[in-house]
Design an enzyme around this catalytic site. Structure first.
Site, mmCIF file in Angstrom:
data_model
loop_
_atom_site.group_PDB
_atom_site.id
_atom_site.type_symbol
_atom_site.label_atom_id
_atom_site.label_comp_id
_atom_site.label_asym_id
_atom_site.label_seq_id
_atom_site.Cartn_x
_atom_site.Cartn_y
_atom_site.Cartn_z
ATOM 1 C CG HIS A 56 -21.175 -146.044 -25.399
ATOM 2 N ND1 HIS A 56 -20.821 -145.625 -24.135
ATOM 3 C CD2 HIS A 56 -20.209 -145.592 -26.244
ATOM 4 C CE1 HIS A 56 -19.690 -144.932 -24.220
ATOM 5 N NE2 HIS A 56 -19.299 -144.909 -25.477
ATOM 6 C CG HIS A 214 -16.252 -142.195 -23.434
ATOM 7 N ND1 HIS A 214 -16.822 -141.046 -23.938
ATOM 8 C CD2 HIS A 214 -16.293 -143.116 -24.424
ATOM 9 C CE1 HIS A 214 -17.182 -141.270 -25.184
ATOM 10 N NE2 HIS A 214 -16.876 -142.507 -25.504
#
Length: 328
Positions: A56, A214
């Site tokens: 991320h 995700h």
């Protein structure tokens, strides 16, 4: 799969080595690659610690520095860090004023940060859950914590620099989280290096509406629409969820997922700003860029965070991290 790799087993440690070397003026790498921390600590200041699965970036390690986090704990790609990482980070950056954990609402993160907090003294937690797309997901009970986490970290980080106490910082973090809503859309899947193939299949003319960071499913799979139509649906969902609170001054944050060029992100910002302003929102602060990514996923999220005089001032306060820098 085409990626710059030596080995899928070493991608995280090699990336962390390079990241800290590139920002060695402000960062130190913890032993065993368990955390990244600020080089210069401020005595008597509450320590802010966050973390989560890698993939991320620049969240969270890129937000370590003056005005934001004191340490970040990186897990493997899309995998929560372990409690010992949080414990060692807290021991490394604690100066006696306590620690505040800022945790995205994903089950692994919540469980492991909870365990670390239970094994510590002087620790409180803020759990972010700004995603309005779904109430429960493959990874969560309740709403997901996504790009709004950056807003919480920035505002609470500025307050911590002022010397505010631990309980006051938790209350502020909970208030900012309650005033913040996000939703995302994916145009392509991401590819986890260890898997070597896209996380999900999506057609050339399709989009995943309400996707998680995700690659987990969102509200629905739909045919690709115009940018204005996508922005309209996202902004309306955010405004409806905020209800009467979606009036007045706000921060508008358009976040890229890693594979979307800035040109398209600014186009989405332009569309979202126009929509929100017709709904009674006055955009007084803005952030556009890829800050809470999902590896190489093409797509973006829109975050609206309602501001008052105090939180606007804290957003404007000086920050010096790898990813955000102003006012220094």
């Amino acid at each position: 799969m085409k990626k710059f790799l030596n080995s899928v087993d070493s991608v995280l440690t090699e990336s962390l080595d390079g990241f800290v070397a590139a920002h060695s003026d402000i960062l130190v790498l913890g032993e065993g690659h368990k955390f990244v921390r600020r080089r210069e600590l401020k005595p008597g200041k509450v320590a802010l610690i966050s973390g989560g699965g890698s993939g991320h970036e620049p969240l969270h390690a890129g937000l370590v520095g003056h005005g934001m986090l004191d340490a970040a704990c990186p897990g493997q790609v899309f995998t929560s860090p372990t409690p010992d990482q949080m414990l060692e980070a807290a021991a490394s950056v604690g100066t006696g004023a306590g620690c505040l954990f800022i945790v995205k609402n994903y089950e692994g993160d919540v469980m492991n940060f909870d365990m670390a907090a239970e094994m510590s003294e002087g620790v409180l937690q803020v759990v972010t859950n700004d995603d309005v797309a779904v109430e429960d997901s493959l990874y969560t009970t309740g709403r997901r914590g996504v790009a709004g986490t950056l807003v919480v970290e920035k505002i609470v980080g500025a307050a911590a620099e002022e010397g505010r106490a631990l309980a006051a910082l938790k209350a502020l973090g909970d208030r900012v989280n309650a005033s913040t809503r996000s939703m995302g859309v994916a145009l392509t899947s991401c590819t986890v290096p260890a898997a070597g193939r896209p996380t999900f299949e999506i057609g050339e003319g399709e989009m995943e509406f309400g996707v998680g960071i995700h690659g987990e499913p969102g509200r629905r799979r739909d045919q690709l629409k115009s940018a204005d139509a996508i922005a309209e649906e996202i902004c309306t969902a955010i405004s409806n969820d905020l209800g009467a609170a979606a009036r007045g001054k706000a921060l508008l944050f358009v976040n890229g997922f890693g594979g979307t060029p800035s040109m398209e992100l600014y186009l989405m910002y332009n569309a979202a700003r126009k929509i929100f302003e017709t709904q009674g929102v006055t955009v007084v602060r803005s952030l556009v860029g890829s800050y809470v990514t999902s590896l190489d996923m093409a797509g973006c999220s829109i975050t609206l965070s309602m501001l008052d005089e105090e939180t606007a001032k804290l957003w404007d306060a000086p920050v010096h991290t790898a990813a955000l820098r102003w006012g220094m």
